[in-house]
Write a protein that holds these residues in place. Structure first.
Motif, PDB file in Angstrom:
ATOM      1  N   LEU A   1       0.812  -1.216   0.000  1.00 22.13           N
ATOM      2  CA  LEU A   1       0.000   0.000   0.000  1.00 22.13           C
ATOM      3  C   LEU A   1       0.850   1.273   0.000  1.00 22.13           C
ATOM      4  O   LEU A   1       1.587   1.534   0.958  1.00 22.13           O
ATOM      5  N   SER A   2       0.740   2.039  -1.051  1.00 22.78           N
ATOM      6  CA  SER A   2       1.567   3.240  -1.228  1.00 22.78           C
ATOM      7  C   SER A   2       0.698   4.348  -1.786  1.00 22.78           C
ATOM      8  O   SER A   2      -0.127   4.106  -2.663  1.00 22.78           O
ATOM      9  N   GLU A   3       0.910   5.540  -1.264  1.00 22.43           N
ATOM     10  CA  GLU A   3       0.046   6.659  -1.654  1.00 22.43           C
ATOM     11  C   GLU A   3       0.628   7.386  -2.859  1.00 22.43           C
ATOM     12  O   GLU A   3       1.723   7.944  -2.786  1.00 22.43           O
TER      13      GLU A   3
ATOM     14  N   ILE B   1      12.778  -7.227  -2.982  1.00 19.23           N
ATOM     15  CA  ILE B   1      12.397  -6.609  -1.708  1.00 19.23           C
ATOM     16  C   ILE B   1      10.893  -6.480  -1.718  1.00 19.23           C
ATOM     17  O   ILE B   1      10.328  -5.805  -2.587  1.00 19.23           O
ATOM     18  N   GLU B   2      10.242  -7.128  -0.750  1.00 21.82           N
ATOM     19  CA  GLU B   2       8.813  -6.915  -0.546  1.00 21.82           C
ATOM     20  C   GLU B   2       8.671  -5.984   0.644  1.00 21.82           C
ATOM     21  O   GLU B   2       9.215  -6.268   1.716  1.00 21.82           O
ATOM     22  N   VAL B   3       7.955  -4.896   0.474  1.00 20.74           N
ATOM     23  CA  VAL B   3       7.867  -3.896   1.534  1.00 20.74           C
ATOM     24  C   VAL B   3       6.426  -3.429   1.679  1.00 20.74           C
ATOM     25  O   VAL B   3       5.747  -3.160   0.689  1.00 20.74           O
ATOM     26  N   MET B   4       5.976  -3.384   2.938  1.00 17.51           N
ATOM     27  CA  MET B   4       4.623  -2.912   3.246  1.00 17.51           C
ATOM     28  C   MET B   4       4.710  -1.842   4.316  1.00 17.51           C
ATOM     29  O   MET B   4       5.675  -1.800   5.082  1.00 17.51           O
ATOM     30  N   PRO B   5       3.680  -0.999   4.417  1.00 18.85           N
ATOM     31  CA  PRO B   5       3.592  -0.131   5.589  1.00 18.85           C
ATOM     32  C   PRO B   5       3.206  -0.978   6.795  1.00 18.85           C
ATOM     33  O   PRO B   5       2.642  -2.073   6.629  1.00 18.85           O
ATOM     34  N   THR B   6       3.472  -0.467   7.989  1.00 14.86           N
ATOM     35  CA  THR B   6       3.094  -1.238   9.178  1.00 14.86           C
ATOM     36  C   THR B   6       1.574  -1.378   9.284  1.00 14.86           C
ATOM     37  O   THR B   6       1.094  -2.277   9.968  1.00 14.86           O
ATOM     38  N   SER B   7       0.827  -0.528   8.596  1.00 15.06           N
ATOM     39  CA  SER B   7      -0.644  -0.655   8.622  1.00 15.06           C
ATOM     40  C   SER B   7      -1.152  -1.833   7.804  1.00 15.06           C
ATOM     41  O   SER B   7      -2.363  -2.020   7.720  1.00 15.06           O
ATOM     42  N   GLN B   8      -0.260  -2.537   7.124  1.00 15.03           N
ATOM     43  CA  GLN B   8      -0.712  -3.600   6.223  1.00 15.03           C
ATOM     44  C   GLN B   8      -0.026  -4.915   6.586  1.00 15.03           C
ATOM     45  O   GLN B   8       1.101  -4.918   7.080  1.00 15.03           O
ATOM     46  N   ALA B   9      -0.725  -6.031   6.364  1.00 15.43           N
ATOM     47  CA  ALA B   9      -0.113  -7.366   6.492  1.00 15.43           C
ATOM     48  C   ALA B   9      -0.920  -8.312   5.623  1.00 15.43           C
ATOM     49  O   ALA B   9      -1.913  -7.910   5.014  1.00 15.43           O
ATOM     50  N   TRP B  10      -0.514  -9.575   5.573  1.00 18.51           N
ATOM     51  CA  TRP B  10      -1.242 -10.549   4.766  1.00 18.51           C
ATOM     52  C   TRP B  10      -2.569 -10.875   5.429  1.00 18.51           C
ATOM     53  O   TRP B  10      -2.700 -10.829   6.650  1.00 18.51           O
TER      54      TRP B  10
ATOM     55  N   ILE C   1      -9.319   3.995   0.244  1.00 18.76           N
ATOM     56  CA  ILE C   1      -8.132   3.112   0.260  1.00 18.76           C
ATOM     57  C   ILE C   1      -7.170   3.532   1.375  1.00 18.76           C
ATOM     58  O   ILE C   1      -6.635   2.700   2.097  1.00 18.76           O
ATOM     59  N   TYR C   2      -6.968   4.834   1.513  1.00 21.10           N
ATOM     60  CA  TYR C   2      -5.889   5.299   2.400  1.00 21.10           C
ATOM     61  C   TYR C   2      -6.360   5.747   3.777  1.00 21.10           C
ATOM     62  O   TYR C   2      -5.542   5.791   4.709  1.00 21.10           O
ATOM     63  N   ASN C   3      -7.656   6.102   3.919  1.00 18.42           N
ATOM     64  CA  ASN C   3      -8.127   6.621   5.210  1.00 18.42           C
ATOM     65  C   ASN C   3      -7.823   5.647   6.343  1.00 18.42           C
ATOM     66  O   ASN C   3      -8.083   4.444   6.229  1.00 18.42           O
ATOM     67  N   GLY C   4      -7.278   6.175   7.437  1.00 14.83           N
ATOM     68  CA  GLY C   4      -7.012   5.335   8.604  1.00 14.83           C
ATOM     69  C   GLY C   4      -5.773   4.477   8.468  1.00 14.83           C
ATOM     70  O   GLY C   4      -5.494   3.645   9.337  1.00 14.83           O
ATOM     71  N   THR C   5      -5.043   4.630   7.388  1.00 17.08           N
ATOM     72  CA  THR C   5      -3.789   3.871   7.220  1.00 17.08           C
ATOM     73  C   THR C   5      -2.627   4.859   7.226  1.00 17.08           C
ATOM     74  O   THR C   5      -2.828   6.071   7.155  1.00 17.08           O
ATOM     75  N   ASN C   6      -1.448   4.322   7.272  1.00 18.64           N
ATOM     76  CA  ASN C   6      -0.250   5.161   7.171  1.00 18.64           C
ATOM     77  C   ASN C   6       0.591   4.570   6.042  1.00 18.64           C
ATOM     78  O   ASN C   6       1.572   3.867   6.281  1.00 18.64           O
ATOM     79  N   PRO C   7       0.161   4.818   4.794  1.00 16.38           N
ATOM     80  CA  PRO C   7       0.754   4.091   3.663  1.00 16.38           C
ATOM     81  C   PRO C   7       2.201   4.486   3.402  1.00 16.38           C
ATOM     82  O   PRO C   7       2.677   5.532   3.852  1.00 16.38           O
ATOM     83  N   LEU C   8       2.888   3.655   2.651  1.00 14.92           N
ATOM     84  CA  LEU C   8       4.211   4.031   2.138  1.00 14.92           C
ATOM     85  C   LEU C   8       4.048   5.267   1.265  1.00 14.92           C
ATOM     86  O   LEU C   8       3.015   5.461   0.624  1.00 14.92           O
TER      87      LEU C   8
END
Ligand code: NDP
Ligand code: 8X3
Length: 255
Positions: free
Chosen positions: A187-189, A238-247, A207-214
């Motif tokens: 998730l990236s803004e 390199i797989e990289v996510m924001p901490t607001s996201q996981a599988w 999509i982005y509300n309430g998250t802290n996207p890359l």
């Protein structure tokens, strides 16, 4: 004040998001830049902004057009020919609905951009990259290369191509100075979600509300780190996510 000139980087899709952030990150360091994308006025603005830091050449390019890609390479000014870093970034998603309700035109556009476009640029630049003492290709894949979610169908499959193409290039060029990385952000803004949802700002906000996207600058920092590794190191992926996201869990549909 221009700093001393570092190697030349070619970025596709430099008019927005990750590509524009990469142009700024590499440009401010003093790398010479070849900036491409379809929106010429954005390329011109970026060149104006960065020309105090580095040498910049812009070329309006639709990566889907294989002849235009060849023309671009043939027309490169002599001082921009020794490309050492290729950032294959141009790409897009269109729609996120269930497959049978999706537009076939959208599917073709994603395939033609994310797969054919990336292949067009790579094929044209490989001879140049292989002449350099050290060179790097960074391919923008995605978490969608590796993981499934509803509505990802063709987009995710196109990014799986990018990741596997990157690994296969590694096999071809192992033992050479050419390194290849598959960069797989989550998730990236950026304008990505506006493009995906046809400019619908409400969907973008959802999509982005309430998250802290890359942010694009996060990805640009990672690209610079990849490119500046010592020449004996290849960052495969390199797989990289924001901490607001996981599988998420596997989907179980109950009757
Ligand atoms: P943006 O929409 O902000 O930028 C996309 C860029 O691609 C633009 O510069 C656009 O330029 C260019 N582009 C699109 N189609 C073409 C084309 N046919 N020819 C040339 N350039 C083209 O999105 P991002 O920066 O977020 O995305 C960059 C890459 O990262 C994409 O490949 C995307 O799939 C991938 N990605 C994005 C993620 C996200 O959540 N944002 C996460 C994981 C991967 P122009 O319109 O001027 O041609
Ligand atoms: C973009 C990330 O999760 O929207 O590649 O597919 S995702």
């Amino acid at each position: 004040m221009m700093t001393s000139r570092l190697p030349t980087v070619l970025i596709t899709g430099a008019t927005s998001g990750f590509g524009r952030a990469a142009a700024r990150r590499f440009g401010e360091m003093g790398y010479a830049l070849i900036l491409t994308g379809r929106r010429q006025e954005r390329l011109a603005e970026l060149a104006d902004e960065l020309s105090q830091h580095c040498a910049v050449y812009t070329y309006s390019l639709d990566v889907r057009d294989s002849e235009a890609v060849v023309d671009m390479v043939q027309q490169l000014p002599q001082e921009f020919r020794n490309i050492e870093i290729l950032i294959n970034n141009a790409g897009l998603a269109l729609g996120a609905g269930v497959a049978h309700q999706s537009s076939l035109d959208d599917w073709h556009t994603m395939i033609n951009t994310n797969i054919t476009g990336l292949v067009n640029v790579t094929h044209s630049l490989l001879p140049i990259l292989l002449e350099q003492p050290k060179s790097t290709i960074i391919n923008l894949a995605s978490i969608a290369s590796n993981w499934c979610y509803p509505g990802a169908h063709v987009y995710g499959a196109s990014k799986a191509f990018v990741a596997q193409f990157s690994r296969n290039l590694r096999s071809d060029y192992a033992g050479t100075p050419l390194r290849i990385t598959s960069l797989e952000p989550g998730l990236s803004e950026s304008e990505f979600s506006l493009v995906r949802f046809g400019g619908d700002q409400d969907k973008y906000n959802q999509i982005y509300n309430g998250t802290n996207p890359l942010q694009p600058e996060d990805i640009a920092d990672i690209m610079l780190w990849i490119a500046e590794q010592p020449s004996h190191i290849n960052i495969n992926s390199i797989e990289v996510m924001p901490t607001s996201q996981a599988w998420d869990n596997f989907k179980v549909v109950k009757s």
